[in-house]
Design an enzyme around this catalytic site. Structure first.
Site, PDB file in Angstrom:
ATOM      1  N   SER A  68     -19.921  48.156 -34.713  1.00  0.00           N
ATOM      2  CA  SER A  68     -20.006  48.970 -35.921  1.00  0.00           C
ATOM      3  C   SER A  68     -18.652  49.587 -36.212  1.00  0.00           C
ATOM      4  CB  SER A  68     -21.064  50.068 -35.732  1.00  0.00           C
ATOM      5  OG  SER A  68     -21.262  50.777 -36.931  1.00  0.00           O
ATOM      6  N   ASP A  69     -18.334  49.723 -37.494  1.00  0.00           N
ATOM      7  CA  ASP A  69     -17.093  50.372 -37.892  1.00  0.00           C
ATOM      8  C   ASP A  69     -17.326  51.066 -39.229  1.00  0.00           C
ATOM      9  OD1 ASP A  69     -14.129  50.509 -37.043  1.00  0.00           O
ATOM     10  OD2 ASP A  69     -14.057  50.168 -39.207  1.00  0.00           O
ATOM     11  N   GLN A  70     -16.593  52.140 -39.452  1.00  0.00           N
ATOM     12  CA  GLN A  70     -16.814  52.911 -40.679  1.00  0.00           C
ATOM     13  C   GLN A  70     -15.515  53.445 -41.244  1.00  0.00           C
ATOM     14  OE1 GLN A  70     -18.536  57.027 -40.559  1.00  0.00           O
ATOM     15  NE2 GLN A  70     -20.214  56.067 -41.661  1.00  0.00           N
TER      16      GLN A  70
END
EC number: 3.6.1.-
Length: 196
Positions: A68-70
């Site tokens: 996951s990355d944001q």
């Protein structure tokens, strides 16, 4: 069930994942998170989520791996984690009175079958008009220097907003659970029947 790995060093993502009651191992991926020339925010987070999952697969070739990355986007500009108080003040001043969209890239990689599922989940927050005094007070309370956008929505950060728009408030913390549950289902994992 295959071993589930959360490919992240984030304590916030780990807390969100614990809501599902699934046993998992947390393992931080070692990848270059630099933005490529001309890369959009959605493309960036989707690429990094996949790269994180693939990087972990080298150590866990039989596992299901979550990457996951944001990033936050304001006025077309990508904001990352502020890292310090001064940068956080600048981020929150620029967000004051505006809408900021967060893009979370989510990937689920089955290292055993080499199957990759991935998506990008947007979530928009509308900021109140904030004074510099309010911003300094907030930052001193929560010190959200490792959070994209310089706030923690699960804490006092909620006071910064007038409205939230999106399908899953967990997205703001960096792990959209509703979408993750859908991806786990594709790999035969039903979080409502884990003990059957």
């Amino acid at each position: 069930m295959q071993t589930l790995i959360l490919g992240s060093s984030s304590p916030f993502r780990a807390e969100v994942l614990k809501k599902l009651g699934i046993d998992f191992i947390q393992h931080a991926p070692d990848i270059d998170e630099s933005v490529l020339e001309g890369e959009t925010a959605p493309s960036l987070v989707e690429r990094l989520a996949k790269e994180k999952a693939l990087a972990i697969a080298k150590d866990y070739p039989e596992a299901l791996i979550i990457g996951s990355d944001q990033v936050a986007v304001i006025d077309g500009k990508i904001l990352g984690k502020p890292g310090n108080h001064e940068t956080a003040v600048k981020q929150l001043l620029s967000a004051s009175g505006k809408a900021v969209t967060f893009y979370t890239g989510l990937a689920l990689y089955n290292a055993q079958s080499l199957t990759m599922h991935h998506l990008v989940e947007p979530f928009t927050v509308h900021f109140r008009s904030l004074s510099e005094k309010q911003i300094h007070f907030y930052l001193e309370q929560e010190k959200p220097y490792q959070c994209a956008g310089s706030f923690k929505s699960e804490g006092l950060g909620i006071a910064l907003f007038t409205k939230l728009e999106g399908d899953d408030p967990n997205s703001l913390i960096g792990l959209p659970l509703i979408k993750l549950i859908e991806l786990l289902n594709k790999e035969g994992v039903d979080v409502l029947q884990l003990n059957e």
